[in-house]
Design an enzyme around this catalytic site. Structure first.
Site, PDB file in Angstrom:
ATOM      1  N   GLU A  34      33.124  11.305  23.776  1.00  0.00           N
ATOM      2  CA  GLU A  34      33.566  10.474  22.651  1.00  0.00           C
ATOM      3  C   GLU A  34      35.094  10.472  22.544  1.00  0.00           C
ATOM      4  OE1 GLU A  34      33.571  11.341  17.960  1.00  0.00           O
ATOM      5  OE2 GLU A  34      31.572  11.258  18.833  1.00  0.00           O
TER       6      GLU A  34
ATOM      7  N   HIS B 237      28.843  15.578  24.445  1.00  0.00           N
ATOM      8  CA  HIS B 237      28.809  14.238  23.852  1.00  0.00           C
ATOM      9  C   HIS B 237      30.116  13.955  23.119  1.00  0.00           C
ATOM     10  CE1 HIS B 237      28.417  11.768  20.208  1.00  0.00           C
ATOM     11  NE2 HIS B 237      27.522  11.042  20.868  1.00  0.00           N
ATOM     12  N   ASN B 238      30.557  14.904  22.306  1.00  0.00           N
ATOM     13  CA  ASN B 238      31.781  14.699  21.546  1.00  0.00           C
ATOM     14  C   ASN B 238      33.010  14.652  22.456  1.00  0.00           C
ATOM     15  OD1 ASN B 238      30.029  14.898  19.383  1.00  0.00           O
ATOM     16  ND2 ASN B 238      31.372  16.207  18.196  1.00  0.00           N
TER      17      ASN B 238
ATOM     18  N   SER C  71      24.374  13.140  16.062  1.00  0.00           N
ATOM     19  CA  SER C  71      25.483  12.211  16.261  1.00  0.00           C
ATOM     20  C   SER C  71      25.138  10.842  15.687  1.00  0.00           C
ATOM     21  CB  SER C  71      25.814  12.071  17.746  1.00  0.00           C
ATOM     22  OG  SER C  71      26.842  11.092  17.933  1.00  0.00           O
TER      23      SER C  71
ATOM     24  N   LYS D 275      25.578  18.418  22.552  1.00  0.00           N
ATOM     25  CA  LYS D 275      26.335  17.699  21.519  1.00  0.00           C
ATOM     26  C   LYS D 275      27.837  17.873  21.732  1.00  0.00           C
ATOM     27  CE  LYS D 275      27.133  15.485  17.644  1.00  0.00           C
ATOM     28  NZ  LYS D 275      28.343  15.916  17.044  1.00  0.00           N
TER      29      LYS D 275
END
Length: 569
Positions: free
Chosen positions: A277, A273-274, A215, A270
């Site tokens: 986001e 995480h996105n 990222s 991940k």
């Protein structure tokens, strides 16, 4: 000089070996002397003759040459290995290209490869090597075999290609060219279930597979990203020096890259995480919308506010770039933000976050709202038609702008905390279910630098998970519980006012309602479960019976006793 030395050593050794063979084969028969060589822990029979005696006097010299020859051959092989690249990288799109430059800038020799598709993808490698990579320790290849052979063993080959079938196809191309113990690293946004499968397939064939979230976008790839590797744990010691070297560094100097866990754990982290986001971006967008329409603020005034917020508890990468975006002007001298169509795209990781949260039975409502709002934004023509049918009255500007800004701050900060709390709850549930043993504090610290969602309060999240008594929910940790108490009043006041003024704040509202539900001991789910039992005999639990004991009611008086079961989906 070294090669000449090695050549002479080999020649002398060969001469010595030839002399020994000649003596053994052609010397006259006689009594043999037995010579013990401590260095070789062996015994050599020497013919008892004049020529044998001559050989005895040269044995130490010849023996030394034999060892010297072996050493030099080993040294030559070592030098050949040293000439090879430290790592190979496949895929020279934005992320791949910048990661290769990052590696080279940190002293690593890199081999790069990109496919050639006539009329579609041509000359990619050549342009890169002659352009941005010129003068750097980057070796370009257009042939897969030569590319693989150019990388030192155990080979580390990082794949930066589109998720899905392209990764599987690339692996099948690599398998015949690799050696046992070689490592493949998938640095794309792959689905964690695909990574689970790929780890198993690679290990069955004698290779290692790492699924690593990366990222940071273009800037992070070039200057330091947050890197989240998982998969074949045996690969970690080999890939660790490179990945931690090129990763972003937190303020305390620690690399934003640590081993996450087995199987697809890296890509799962991940993915979440996105998802966070997605939520962050929607929340910031709503804050901007309130300031613009309810506060009547100009782009420059809003940029000032975001810059101020970026100096305190809201300090984050997304807040920082929002201020810059609002000030940016295009070639015509106008603010570019005012000319960008309100239709947001998405690549799928946000959707995957929501789907996997649902499969785990975990609420991820704020992030789901952010995903759905992007989908709705793409329906521009439909929204234009609907707006004409149900016109909004002009929003009345706030009488007290400073008060409004305090409320916006409260709503944004509190909702961001909810977004992270939901995300970490999903991570914990996945860790428990799959046996990954995820370190929540380590994950929080990995996100402090390089990544898109890096925020000031990630240190506080890490501290919460490192406390003696880990919180059952992040919002129940003492620090965050106190923060939420101070933010609640302004948060709910803003949402209420926006509803009255017909200003859509779906993410702020979703986060607030999640908080209300989380902090409510009782919810109307009792009626929902009664309805399920009424029409589907799905059973229910009673408040006056122990948890886990299920009942079914014959609601109509003419139903049976057959139950549908107590499953959850």
């Amino acid at each position: 000089m070294c090669s000449s030395f090695a050549f002479m050593a080999v020649i002398l050794s060969l001469v010595g070996m030839g002399a020994y063979i000649y003596i053994i084969m052609w010397s006259p028969p006689g009594v043999c002397s037995r010579l013990e060589h401590p260095a070789r822990s062996s015994v050599i029979d020497i013919p008892d003759s004049e020529i044998g005696k001559i050989y005895l006097s040269f044995v130490p010299f010849l023996d030394m040459n034999l060892y010297l020859c072996a050493y030099c051959i080993k040294w030559i092989k070592s030098m050949e290995q040293q000439k090879k690249s430290d790592i190979g990288l496949i895929g020279l799109a934005v992320m791949g290209e910048n990661l290769a430059l990052n590696m080279a800038n940190h002293g690593w020799q890199v081999s790069v490869y990109n496919r050639t598709v006539p009329g579609v993808e041509e000359g990619v490698v050549e342009r890169f090597v002659a352009g941005r990579a010129k003068g750097k320790a980057i070796e370009g290849h257009t042939d897969m075999r030569s590319f693989v052979e150019s990388v030192a063993r155990p080979r580390k080959i990082m794949m930066m290609v589109r998720a899905g079938r392209p990764v599987d196809e690339l692996m099948e191309q690599l398998f015949p060219l690799l050696s046992p113990g070689d490592i493949m690293i998938d640095g794309g946004n792959s689905n964690y279930e695909d990574t689970n499968r790929r780890v198993a397939v690679a290990e069955e064939r004698g290779f290692l597979f790492v699924g690593s979230g990366v990222s940071g976008g273009e800037e992070g790839a070039l200057n330091g990203a947050s890197i989240m590797p998982g998969g074949s744990e045996a690969a970690w010691e080999s890939v660790k020096p490179v990945l931690q070297n090129i990763a972003a560094k937190a303020e305390d100097g620690s690399p934003c890259c640590q081993w996450v866990g087995p199987q697809g754990a890296g890509h799962f982290v991940k993915m979440i995480h996105n998802g966070i986001e997605y939520g962050d971006m929607q929340l910031i967008g709503e804050a901007y919308w309130v300031m613009k329409f309810m506060g009547g603020m100009s782009n420059e005034e809003m940029a000032d506010v975001f810059e101020k917020w970026n100096e305190g508890k809201l300090r984050s990468y997304l807040i920082e770039i929002t201020a810059r975006i609002l000030r940016h002007k295009d070639g015509n001298g106008g603010y570019l933000i005012d000319h960008i169509l309100d239709a947001a795209g998405q690549k799928g990781t946000g959707k995957w976050s929501v789907i996997n949260a649902m499969e785990l039975g975990m609420p991820l409502g704020l992030i789901a709202t952010a995903v759905f709002e992007r989908s709705l934004s793409a329906q521009k023509e439909m929204r234009r038609l609907a707006a004409g049918r149900f016109p909004h009255e002009w929003i009345q500007l706030a009488a007290d702008r400073e008060k409004l800004l305090r409320h916006v701050f409260s709503a944004l900060y509190a909702s961001k905390l909810v977004s992270y709390a939901q995300g970490f709850s999903v991570l914990q549930t996945a860790s428990d279910k799959f046996g990954w043993h995820l370190d929540m504090a380590s994950i929080a610290r990995m996100w402090r630098g390089g990544c898109i969602i890096r925020s000031a309060f990630l240190n506080d999240i890490a501290s919460a998970y490192e406390a003696g008594e880990k919180p059952k929910h992040l919002l129940l940790a003492p620090y965050f519980a106190a923060e939420m108490e101070g933010l609640l009043s302004g948060w709910k006041a803003l949402v209420a006012e926006a509803v009255v003024e017909q200003l859509p704040l779906p993410a702020f509202s979703s986060a607030l309602n999640y908080f209300y539900s989380l902090t409510s001991e009782n919810l109307p789910a009792n009626l929902v479960q009664a309805q399920r039992d009424y029409f589907g005999a799905h059973t229910f639990e009673r408040t006056d019976s122990p948890r886990g004991e299920h009942f079914h009611e014959n609601w109509t008086g003419h139903g049976g006793d057959t139950q549908s079961g107590t499953y959850n989906v």
